[in-house]
Design a protein around this motif. Structure first.
Motif, PDB file in Angstrom:
ATOM      1  N   ASP A   1     106.260 140.034  72.294  1.00 51.23           N
ATOM      2  CA  ASP A   1     105.119 140.455  73.025  1.00 51.23           C
ATOM      3  C   ASP A   1     104.861 138.995  73.864  1.00 51.23           C
ATOM      4  N   VAL A   2     104.660 139.069  75.213  1.00 52.60           N
ATOM      5  CA  VAL A   2     104.362 137.854  76.051  1.00 52.60           C
ATOM      6  C   VAL A   2     103.209 137.064  75.411  1.00 52.60           C
ATOM      7  N   ASP A   3     102.065 137.675  74.884  1.00 49.95           N
ATOM      8  CA  ASP A   3     100.977 137.126  74.283  1.00 49.95           C
ATOM      9  C   ASP A   3     101.267 136.254  73.016  1.00 49.95           C
ATOM     10  N   ALA A   4     102.213 136.400  72.584  1.00 50.46           N
ATOM     11  CA  ALA A   4     102.583 136.043  71.236  1.00 50.46           C
ATOM     12  C   ALA A   4     103.463 134.748  71.502  1.00 50.46           C
ATOM     13  N   ILE A   5     103.886 134.401  72.573  1.00 52.62           N
ATOM     14  CA  ILE A   5     104.700 133.100  72.781  1.00 52.62           C
ATOM     15  C   ILE A   5     104.615 131.957  71.982  1.00 52.62           C
ATOM     16  N   ASP A   6     103.504 131.738  71.959  1.00 50.92           N
ATOM     17  CA  ASP A   6     103.055 130.573  71.294  1.00 50.92           C
ATOM     18  C   ASP A   6     102.463 130.559  69.872  1.00 50.92           C
ATOM     19  N   LYS A   7     102.804 131.941  69.172  1.00 49.69           N
ATOM     20  CA  LYS A   7     102.365 131.784  67.664  1.00 49.69           C
ATOM     21  C   LYS A   7     103.409 131.039  67.003  1.00 49.69           C
ATOM     22  N   PRO A   8     102.680 130.462  65.661  1.00 46.56           N
ATOM     23  CA  PRO A   8     103.798 129.741  64.609  1.00 46.56           C
ATOM     24  C   PRO A   8     104.931 130.901  64.190  1.00 46.56           C
ATOM     25  N   GLN A   9     105.942 130.249  63.877  1.00 48.22           N
ATOM     26  CA  GLN A   9     107.009 131.048  63.127  1.00 48.22           C
ATOM     27  C   GLN A   9     106.542 131.929  62.002  1.00 48.22           C
ATOM     28  N   VAL A  10     105.581 131.343  61.173  1.00 50.77           N
ATOM     29  CA  VAL A  10     105.229 131.723  59.973  1.00 50.77           C
ATOM     30  C   VAL A  10     104.263 132.943  60.225  1.00 50.77           C
ATOM     31  N   GLN A  11     103.561 132.846  61.233  1.00 49.36           N
ATOM     32  CA  GLN A  11     102.883 133.886  61.953  1.00 49.36           C
ATOM     33  C   GLN A  11     103.570 135.370  62.102  1.00 49.36           C
ATOM     34  N   ILE A  12     104.640 134.778  62.940  1.00 54.36           N
ATOM     35  CA  ILE A  12     105.547 136.113  63.343  1.00 54.36           C
ATOM     36  C   ILE A  12     106.112 136.766  62.294  1.00 54.36           C
ATOM     37  N   ASP A  13     106.738 135.891  61.266  1.00 49.36           N
ATOM     38  CA  ASP A  13     107.454 136.409  60.135  1.00 49.36           C
ATOM     39  C   ASP A  13     106.624 137.308  59.250  1.00 49.36           C
ATOM     40  N   ALA A  14     105.322 136.797  59.220  1.00 46.75           N
ATOM     41  CA  ALA A  14     104.224 137.860  58.230  1.00 46.75           C
ATOM     42  C   ALA A  14     104.149 139.109  59.208  1.00 46.75           C
ATOM     43  N   GLU A  15     103.898 138.807  60.398  1.00 45.51           N
ATOM     44  CA  GLU A  15     103.796 140.421  61.017  1.00 45.51           C
ATOM     45  C   GLU A  15     104.744 141.074  60.980  1.00 45.51           C
ATOM     46  N   ASP A  16     106.043 140.511  61.139  1.00 46.48           N
ATOM     47  CA  ASP A  16     107.461 141.451  60.855  1.00 46.48           C
ATOM     48  C   ASP A  16     107.434 141.954  59.437  1.00 46.48           C
ATOM     49  N   ASN A  17     107.063 141.162  58.573  1.00 46.97           N
ATOM     50  CA  ASN A  17     107.000 141.600  57.257  1.00 46.97           C
ATOM     51  C   ASN A  17     106.053 142.790  57.025  1.00 46.97           C
ATOM     52  N   GLU A  18     105.007 142.675  57.581  1.00 50.82           N
ATOM     53  CA  GLU A  18     103.947 143.523  57.315  1.00 50.82           C
ATOM     54  C   GLU A  18     104.351 144.848  58.152  1.00 50.82           C
ATOM     55  N   ASP A  19     105.120 144.732  59.263  1.00 49.58           N
ATOM     56  CA  ASP A  19     105.622 146.023  59.972  1.00 49.58           C
ATOM     57  C   ASP A  19     106.663 146.724  58.879  1.00 49.58           C
ATOM     58  N   THR A  20     107.538 146.002  58.409  1.00 44.87           N
ATOM     59  CA  THR A  20     108.469 146.731  57.326  1.00 44.87           C
ATOM     60  C   THR A  20     107.767 147.274  56.197  1.00 44.87           C
ATOM     61  N   SER A  21     106.962 146.543  55.857  1.00 42.91           N
ATOM     62  CA  SER A  21     106.493 147.232  54.661  1.00 42.91           C
ATOM     63  C   SER A  21     105.582 148.487  54.939  1.00 42.91           C
ATOM     64  N   THR A  22     104.985 148.471  56.133  1.00 43.00           N
ATOM     65  CA  THR A  22     104.366 149.803  56.432  1.00 43.00           C
ATOM     66  C   THR A  22     105.092 150.929  57.040  1.00 43.00           C
ATOM     67  N   GLY A  23     106.488 150.529  57.215  1.00 45.84           N
ATOM     68  CA  GLY A  23     107.695 151.541  57.830  1.00 45.84           C
ATOM     69  C   GLY A  23     107.551 151.730  59.148  1.00 45.84           C
ATOM     70  N   ASP A  24     107.040 150.684  59.825  1.00 46.66           N
ATOM     71  CA  ASP A  24     107.120 150.547  61.373  1.00 46.66           C
ATOM     72  C   ASP A  24     108.576 150.549  61.823  1.00 46.66           C
ATOM     73  N   SER A  25     108.892 151.554  62.519  1.00 43.35           N
ATOM     74  CA  SER A  25     110.329 152.154  62.717  1.00 43.35           C
ATOM     75  C   SER A  25     110.735 151.230  64.174  1.00 43.35           C
ATOM     76  N   ARG A  26     109.901 150.395  64.800  1.00 43.02           N
ATOM     77  CA  ARG A  26     110.120 149.506  66.065  1.00 43.02           C
ATOM     78  C   ARG A  26     111.109 148.524  65.554  1.00 43.02           C
ATOM     79  N   THR A  27     111.118 148.070  64.303  1.00 44.58           N
ATOM     80  CA  THR A  27     111.900 147.088  63.831  1.00 44.58           C
ATOM     81  C   THR A  27     113.432 147.272  63.830  1.00 44.58           C
ATOM     82  N   SER A  28     114.458 146.479  64.663  1.00 42.90           N
ATOM     83  CA  SER A  28     115.818 147.003  64.538  1.00 42.90           C
ATOM     84  C   SER A  28     116.424 146.696  63.138  1.00 42.90           C
ATOM     85  N   ASP A  29     117.625 147.600  62.646  1.00 42.27           N
ATOM     86  CA  ASP A  29     118.305 147.252  61.778  1.00 42.27           C
ATOM     87  C   ASP A  29     119.218 145.991  61.891  1.00 42.27           C
TER      88      ASP A  29
END
Length: 437
Positions: A47-75
Motif C-alpha cells: 500500500d502506498v499509504d503504508a510506505i512509512d509504517k514501522p516494520q513491526v507494524q507491517i509484520d503484525a498486519e501480515d500475521n493478522e491477515d494470515t491468522s484470519t485466512g486472508d488469501s491475498r498473501t502469497s505462498d
C-alpha cells in the motif's frame, strides 16, 4: 473537456487496453480439468499509504491477515509484500502486475447554518438539503526490482458536478516516492466520517524518502508543494521554497505514536511594484503535531476499535491547522475577501479526540470532538477565534466493502475578530459507500 481530463481518461483507457491485449488466453476442451488462473498477480502489492509504517507494524498486519485466512498473501512473498488496498489484476510475465481498485460514495445531507455578520460578510441563516457523490478509480502497476518495490499509481476522481480531477499520481521505488500523494504531515484524516468520503481528495505534490532506524521506528523527510497549504484566494507572491516536512513514527504493541514538524514560507503580491514583485522579506512559519493511537485488543474487529488523540501548533502557517480544507475535522472557513497578508499571519492550535468501536462484524460506530484556536491580525488588533466541531455515526456493513452510514454533526464558531463571523451549524447525513473489488 480540458486537456488534463482528456489525458487522465486516455491514460486509464490505455492501461486497460494494454492489460487485456497482453493477457494470455489458454484454449481447453470441455472435458479437460479447469486450468489454474494465469492472470492473478502472484504478489500482494504494498500500500502506498503504508510506505512509512514501522516494520513491526507491517509484520503484525501480515500475521493478522494470515491468522484470519486472508488469501491475498502469497505462498512465496516478495520483499515488499504487505497489506494492500489494491485489488486483483493482471500479471504480465516480465513486466509485473496491473491492478484496479476504487470506490463510489453517495449521500444526502441536511444542514442548517446561523451566522452573525462581520465587516467582510453579511449575516446568514439557512437550511438546505444537498446530494453528494464521489467516485474514485485507481490503476496501479507493481513490480519487484533490485532497488526495491516499484509502484506506479494513477487515481482519477469525479463528483456530482461531473468534474474530474487527479486524486493521486505517484511513483514509489524502494523507500522513495515522488508525485501527488497524501501529505506526510497528515496523521488522523477523519476517514471514519462521511464528510471525508464525500469531498474531493486534496493532496500536494511531494518528494519523500523513508528510513527505518529500528524495526519499531521510521523517519521520513518530504519536500511538499506549499500552495496546497494556502488558506485564501488572493495576495500571494511567487513561490520560492517548498515546505520541508519531517515525520517520526514509533510502534509498540497496541500503541502508535507520530511526531511531525514542517517549515513554510509565504511571499505576498505587491500591487505597487508589478505582477512579479513580492514584498520583502518573505514570511516564514512552521507547524508541529503529535499523534497517539491505542488499539483495543481482543475486540471482534481490533482494527476498528481504538482511541486517537492529536494536537498541533502552527505559526504563520495556518494551512497546517486545516483552515479552509473541507476534508478536515478542524475546518474554519475564512472569508475570501481576507487577503494573504492577513490570513497567513495567523497563529493557533488544534486538537482532536476520536473513538472507534466495532460492535460486531457488521456494526460499528465512531465519534470525534475537535477544536481550533486561531489568532488573526485585525483592524482592532489581534482577534481570536475558537471553533469546536464534533460528529458521531453508526455504520452497517451488510456485505463486505459496502457501508451504510448515518451521521450527525455540530459545529460552533466564536469569533473576536471583526472580519470573521460567529456562528453555528448542524448536519445530518446518510451515505452509502462501496469499495471495489
Amino acid at each position: 473537456m480540458s486537456d488534463v481530463k482528456k489525458f487522465v481518461c486516455y491514460a486509464c483507457l490505455l492501461f486497460t487496453v494494454i492489460a487485456l491485449q497482453v493477457a494470455p488466453v489458454n484454449a481447453q476442451s470441455a472435458d479437460s480439468p479447469p486450468a489454474d488462473p494465469v492472470l492473478a498477480c502472484p504478489w500482494t502489492p504494498p500500500d502506498v499509504d503504508a510506505i512509512d509504517k514501522p516494520q513491526v507494524q507491517i509484520d503484525a498486519e501480515d500475521n493478522e491477515d494470515t491468522s484470519t485466512g486472508d488469501s491475498r498473501t502469497s505462498d512465496t512473498p516478495g520483499p515488499g509484500d504487505t497489506d494492500s488496498n489494491a485489488g486483483p489484476g493482471f500479471y504480465l510475465p516480465g513486466y509485473g502486475c496491473i491492478l484496479f481498485d476504487g470506490s463510489v460514495s453517495s449521500g444526502v445531507e441536511a444542514t442548517g447554518v446561523a451566522a452573525k455578520g462581520s465587516r467582510l460578510t453579511p449575516p446568514k441563516k439557512s437550511a438546505k438539503t444537498q446530494w453528494q457523490l464521489t467516485e474514485i478509480a485507481n490503476v496501479t502497476h507493481y513490480s519487484q526490482t533490485e532497488y526495491g518495490d516499484l509502484v506506479t499509481r494513477l487515481g482519477v476522481q469525479g463528483d456530482q458536478s461531473k468534474d474530474l480531477s487527479i486524486s493521486s499520481a505517484s511513483v514509489t521505488i524502494g523507500r522513495g516516492i515522488i508525485g501527488i500523494e497524501t501529505s506526510f504531515f497528515a496523521d488522523w484524516q477523519a476517514d471514519e466520517f462521511s464528510f471525508r468520503a464525500l469531498t474531493s481528495t486534496q493532496s500536494p505534490f511531494l518528494v519523500a524518502y523513508v528510513s527505518r532506524p529500528t524495526p519499531n521506528t521510521t523517519l521520513t523527510l518530504s519536500l511538499e508543494d506549499p500552495t496546497f497549504r494556502r488558506v485564501t484566494i488572493s495576495g500571494y507572491g511567487p513561490q520560492q521554497f517548498p515546505d520541508l516536512v519531517g515525520r517520526f513514527r514509533y510502534t509498540s504493541g497496541n500503541w502508535q505514536f507520530i511526531a511531525n514538524a514542517a517549515s513554510h514560507q509565504t511571499t505576498f503580491f505587491d500591487s505597487n511594484a508589478g505582477p512579479l514583485a513580492s514584498q520583502s522579506p518573505a514570511l516564514w512559519g512552521g507547524a508541529v503535531q503529535a499523534y497517539a493511537r491505542y488499539a483495543f485488543a481482543n475486540n471482534v474487529q481490533s482494527d476498528k476499535s481504538y482511541v486517537i488523540f492529536q494536537l498541533a501548533r502552527a505559526w504563520n502557517a495556518p494551512g497546517y491547522l486545516g483552515i479552509n480544507t473541507p476534508t478536515s475535522a478542524f475546518n474554519i472557513n475564512l472569508p475570501g475577501a481576507l487577503g494573504a497578508n492577513d490570513a497567513e499571519r495567523a497563529t493557533g492550535w488544534n486538537g482532536a479526540a476520536v473513538v472507534g468501536w466495532a460492535w460486531s462484524s457488521k456494526w460499528r460506530s465512531a465519534a470525534f470532538a475537535s477544536f481550533t484556536s486561531l489568532k488573526l491580525p485585525d483592524v482592532f488588533g489581534t482577534g481570536s477565534i475558537l471553533s469546536a466541531r464534533g460528529a458521531a455515526n453508526l455504520t452497517y456493513t451488510p456485505v463486505e466493502n459496502l457501508d451504510l452510514t448515518l451521521e450527525a454533526g455540530l459545529a460552533k464558531e466564536t469569533s473576536g475578530n471583526s472580519g470573521i463571523p460567529s456562528g453555528r451549524q448542524w448536519s445530518l447525513d446518510f451515505s452509502m459507500s462501496r469499495t471495489f473489488p
